[in-house]
Design an enzyme around this catalytic site. Structure first.
Site, mmCIF file in Angstrom:
data_model
loop_
_atom_site.group_PDB
_atom_site.id
_atom_site.type_symbol
_atom_site.label_atom_id
_atom_site.label_comp_id
_atom_site.label_asym_id
_atom_site.label_seq_id
_atom_site.Cartn_x
_atom_site.Cartn_y
_atom_site.Cartn_z
ATOM 1 C CD GLU A 127 -3.456 -0.467 2.152
ATOM 2 O OE1 GLU A 127 -3.635 0.054 2.192
ATOM 3 O OE2 GLU A 127 -3.805 -1.932 2.738
ATOM 4 C CE1 TYR A 153 -0.982 -0.345 7.780
ATOM 5 C CE2 TYR A 153 -2.298 -0.412 5.629
ATOM 6 C CZ TYR A 153 -0.842 -0.879 6.534
ATOM 7 O OH TYR A 153 -0.653 -2.537 6.012
#
Length: 342
Positions: A127, A153
């Site tokens: 990610e 995140y």
């Protein structure tokens, strides 16, 4: 050898401990976990009495506690799984993610510098690269892909990665980083897609899917991930990043339909809910580097891994039913309950 494994009561960390116990029984394993909502001590029941295993309840941001542990155990290797990892939660409370994922990483590496270490390994995520367009299936993330985080995140994980590489360049700390695709398998906390859908389907509850469910993820069976980390620790080059992918790209909606079919549940349980803010469309990892240098390839086909995972949740219903507490239900209702499309 003595190895500290942080976040070892969580999903991937616990599976890594089980893998290490099976393949390297002489290694002393020190499991460090803060036991937040996603850390479950019952997961480690089978290894708690092992003489080569020690559990320590500790926040990796607690510098005094971390230094004391290093003083006591004098570890050779540190593998850092400890992280706040749920994107939705990071959107709600970004500061918690920055504290654990960045400051916690710094604290561990400072301890490694002070007490000496053979290897510090940072477990990261694909990610950090952002996402890829659905209409370009020819594109994949490589280790040279620029970091382009989409959520608090992923930004916290990208920050930690850069800090790890900076500690290598500035202080000569012997580090490696792995960036993995979406993991699945036994002991995954039931807020993640696959275990959430299994649990809800078994209870004939709605199966909430963000948007149209077209988001694509590259799925990696957790034991394959553990084998990759082991290979990096044994043969990986210091200062290097290794992408770890499953060669299993699937749309979210297709995964949920497979789960419905496997459990003989109707697809009309699927409910489309308002999409997540900044939702990445597609992740896809190119694992050529780790295959070329270390000989690693994913071994588990998605269909086989999904079936094993579903069977595990069927056979271990008490484990995940005990986890679904009142606090989790409050969070679930907040995230999904009021977002369903009419």
């Amino acid at each position: 050898m003595t190895m500290i494994v942080t976040g070892g009561a969580g999903f991937i960390g616990a599976n890594f401990l089980f893998y290490m116990r099976k393949t390297h029984p002489d290694t002393r394993l020190i499991c460090v976990d803060k036991l937040t909502y996603a850390g479950n001590l019952s997961t480690l029941a089978t290894v708690m009495d092992d003489p080569n295993f020690r559990f320590v309840k500790l926040d990796i941001c607690d510098r005094v506690g971390v230094y004391q542990l290093f003083e006591e155990e004098k570890p050779d290797v540190v593998v850092n799984f400890a992280a706040e990892s749920h994107v939705d939660r990071s959107i709600e409370t970004p500061e918690v993610f920055l504290q654990t994922n960045v400051i916690g990483t710094e604290t561990l590496m400072d301890a490694c510098r002070r007490y000496g270490i053979q290897r510090y390994h940072q477990v990261s995520t694909d990610e950090v690269y952002g996402d890829l367009p659905l209409e370009r299936p020819d594109l994949f993330f490589t280790e040279e892909t620029p970091l382009h985080a989409s959520s608090p995140y992923s930004a916290s994980k990208a920050s930690a990665d850069l800090l790890v590489l900076a500690y290598h360049r500035t202080y000569g700390l012997p580090v490696t980083i792995s960036r993995c695709s979406n993991n699945y398998g036994p002991y995954q906390f039931p807020e993640k897609l696959i275990p959430l859908m299994i649990a809800n389907a078994l209870a004939d509850k709605p199966l909430p899917i963000y948007g149209r469910g077209e988001n694509v993820r590259d799925w990696l069976y957790v034991e394959d991930h553990c084998k990759a980390i082991d290979a990096i620790l044994q043969k990986g080059r210091v200062g290097q990043v290794y992408n770890v992918g499953g060669h299993n790209e699937m749309c979210n909606i297709d995964i949920v339909k497979r789960i419905c079919k496997a459990l003989d549940k109707p697809e009309n349980l699927i409910v489309h809910v308002e999409d997540r803010k900044g939702h990445d469309m597609r992740y896809a990892i190119d694992p050529t580097k780790i295959h070329r240098e270390l000989g690693w390839l994913p071994e588990t086909k998605f269909g086989d891994g999904l079936q094993k995972t579903i069977q595990w949740y069927l056979d271990n219903s008490k484990w995940w039913q005990d986890i679904i507490s009142g606090a989790y239900q409050d969070y679930y209702e907040k995230m999904y309950g009021k977002r369903a499309e009419v």
